[in-house]
Design a protein around this motif. Structure first.
Motif, PDB file in Angstrom:
ATOM      1  N   ALA A   1     112.199  23.155  39.674  1.00  0.00           N
ATOM      2  CA  ALA A   1     111.151  22.201  40.039  1.00  0.00           C
ATOM      3  C   ALA A   1     111.214  21.841  41.530  1.00  0.00           C
ATOM      4  N   ASP A   2     112.418  21.710  42.076  1.00  0.00           N
ATOM      5  CA  ASP A   2     112.525  21.321  43.491  1.00  0.00           C
ATOM      6  C   ASP A   2     111.922  22.379  44.405  1.00  0.00           C
ATOM      7  N   ASP A   3     112.104  23.648  44.055  1.00  0.00           N
ATOM      8  CA  ASP A   3     111.527  24.723  44.877  1.00  0.00           C
ATOM      9  C   ASP A   3     110.001  24.672  44.822  1.00  0.00           C
ATOM     10  N   LEU A   4     109.460  24.362  43.637  1.00  0.00           N
ATOM     11  CA  LEU A   4     108.004  24.283  43.490  1.00  0.00           C
ATOM     12  C   LEU A   4     107.457  23.123  44.326  1.00  0.00           C
ATOM     13  N   ILE A   5     108.147  21.990  44.268  1.00  0.00           N
ATOM     14  CA  ILE A   5     107.701  20.802  44.986  1.00  0.00           C
ATOM     15  C   ILE A   5     107.765  21.025  46.498  1.00  0.00           C
ATOM     16  N   MET A   6     108.869  21.623  46.965  1.00  0.00           N
ATOM     17  CA  MET A   6     108.994  21.884  48.407  1.00  0.00           C
ATOM     18  C   MET A   6     107.919  22.846  48.876  1.00  0.00           C
ATOM     19  N   ASP A   7     107.610  23.824  48.047  1.00  0.00           N
ATOM     20  CA  ASP A   7     106.594  24.813  48.407  1.00  0.00           C
ATOM     21  C   ASP A   7     105.220  24.151  48.536  1.00  0.00           C
ATOM     22  N   LEU A   8     104.862  23.313  47.570  1.00  0.00           N
ATOM     23  CA  LEU A   8     103.564  22.641  47.634  1.00  0.00           C
ATOM     24  C   LEU A   8     103.516  21.707  48.841  1.00  0.00           C
ATOM     25  N   ASP A   9     104.615  21.008  49.089  1.00  0.00           N
ATOM     26  CA  ASP A   9     104.669  20.060  50.204  1.00  0.00           C
ATOM     27  C   ASP A   9     104.409  20.760  51.536  1.00  0.00           C
ATOM     28  N   GLN A  10     105.095  21.887  51.777  1.00  0.00           N
ATOM     29  CA  GLN A  10     104.908  22.565  53.064  1.00  0.00           C
ATOM     30  C   GLN A  10     103.480  23.102  53.196  1.00  0.00           C
TER      31      GLN A  10
END
Ligand code: PLP
Length: 417
Positions: free
Chosen positions: A400-409
């Motif tokens: 989930a953290d990788d998905l969130i960081m990806d959307l954020d950037q």
């Protein structure tokens, strides 16, 4: 000790009488009480009687040898029936608590079979933010032949009732809907349908049978694009229909055999393999979906998030009552009214792949206006709330953290935050 699960045929004894084996009926009776995970792994499936192979073989054959003209083992020609497909049909039917199941070469093939039952003049009431392909099938192929389709907000019972008349044959609904995550009350619709003697059909693709079982809520027919969560690995296109109405099942089986939208055995094998992990995948989709939805909701670059798990979502209470959890499908709008910005954001993600479809293990992002919903005329699309700037996520089972960081950037880059 017998290492097979209880319901498997026992290996033959050396000499002596064959031991009694659990019948297919015993299996079906106990499987209806099983936990969903046990059903996903075992229900409807038997080891191959000729070899004991625990996994269903891929019966790559077009025809079957007959002992005498018309005397065969239930299989005559593979458009009508194939053993790999038969096992998948009973496995998927078990997941929807249905007596009958039929697999098709695609979700659209399945929907087409349902609409082919109609005659010119017959009317259908459908949701107003349907899957684009369903809209195209209804309006471009069947409306010119004289069938009439009313598109209404199915979460509004008054709107549904006002379209009902003596020509109405069916209510066709998706819930949650694609892409706006509107929730229709299946039980309430089934009561309206029963009171007027019309059929209720539910496209259950977005929820999957893990989250929602429409037949248990009063629907007459449930449909899936098995391409999505059932297959689960973005490697197959397939459709499925299930019902407890034997006459309806026979009619649909006749259409399947007559029109020929049958899936191949290799594809059936892939979906048989896919559903064994459906419950595990769905739990992960739901858990990641929840984290991504709450992340987007508090993001300074996001103006609106559509996800039925939010308590303030208009369909939340119904979703909570008729679904086990809220799934991994989310739509959202950025704080920008420019289509360009939304499209750029979708192209900036690195873990989320920019692609049509949904329900696979990998996360996908899409722009409905130019992709999945491009076949709906723009005025109609805007009227149903699918704006030019809407983005849709199929949240996968990655970290989930990788998905969130990806959307954020991607959001920050597109908006210049
Ligand atoms: C994908 C999809 C369909 C069509 O299924 P195919 O397998 O692509 O033919 C129908 N309904 C919904 C909700 C879908 O997502």
């Amino acid at each position: 000790m017998n290492r097979y699960p209880q319901f498997c045929p026992q290996p033959p004894h050396k000499g002596g009488a064959a031991p009694s084996t659990k019948s297919k009926e015993d299996h079906e009776n106990s499987s209806s009480r099983w936990d969903f995970g046990t059903k996903a792994v075992h229900a409807g499936i038997f080891p191959d009687p000729s070899t004991g192979a625990i996994m269903t073989p891929i019966f790559q054959t077009s025809t079957y040898v007959q002992e005498y003209p018309g005397q065969h083992k239930g299989y005559a020609y593979a458009r009508g029936k194939n053993p790999t497909r038969s096992q998948l049909e009973s496995a998927l039917a078990a997941l929807e608590n249905a007596q009958h199941g039929l697999c098709f070469s695609s979700g659209m093939g399945a929907i087409d079979a349902v609409i082919k039952r109609l005659r010119p003049g017959d009317e259908v009431i459908c949701g107003d933010d349907l899957y684009g392909g369903s809209y195209r099938l209804f309006m471009r192929l069947y409306e010119p032949m004289g069938m009439v389709f009313h598109f209404v907000d199915l979460s509004d019972e008054g709107a549904v009732k006002s379209c009902l008349n003596e020509k109405t044959k069916m209510i066709w609904t998706e819930t949650p809907t694609n892409p706006l995550m509107k929730v229709a009350d299946i039980r309430a619709l089934s009561m309206i349908a029963k009171a007027h003697g019309v059929m209720l059909a539910v496209d259950n693709t977005f929820a999957s049978p893990y989250l929602q079982n429409p037949l248990d809520l009063g629907a007459d027919l449930v449909m899936h694009s098995a391409t999505k969560y059932l297959g689960g690995h973005s490697d197959v296109v397939m459709g499925f229909l299930a019902t407890n109405n034997s006459a309806l099942h026979e009619e649909l089986a006749f259409i399947l055999n007559s029109s020929g939208a049958n899936p191949g055995p290799m594809d059936c094998y892939l979906v048989l393999r896919g559903i064994k992990t459906l419950h595990l995948r769905m739990k992960a989709h739901c858990e990641n979906g929840r984290k991504v939805a709450y992340f987007l909701q508090q993001h300074p670059g996001v103006s609106k998030v559509y996800w039925p798990g939010f308590p303030e979502h208009p369909g939340h209470a119904i979703a909570q009552a008729q679904m086990k959890d809220f799934g991994g499908m989310i739509s959202f709008e950025l704080k920008s009214d420019q289509e360009e910005v939304a499209m750029r954001m979708a192209s900036y993600t690195k873990v989320f792949a920019l692609a049509e479809s949904l329900g696979g293990v990998e996360s996908l992002i899409g722009h409905p206006a130019s992709m999945t919903h491009a076949s709906i005329p723009r005025p109609q699309r805007l009227a149903s709330g699918v704006s030019d700037t809407l983005l849709r996520l199929s949240v996968g089972i990655e970290g989930a953290d990788d998905l969130i960081m990806d959307l954020d950037q991607a959001i920050r880059r597109a908006l210049g935050l």
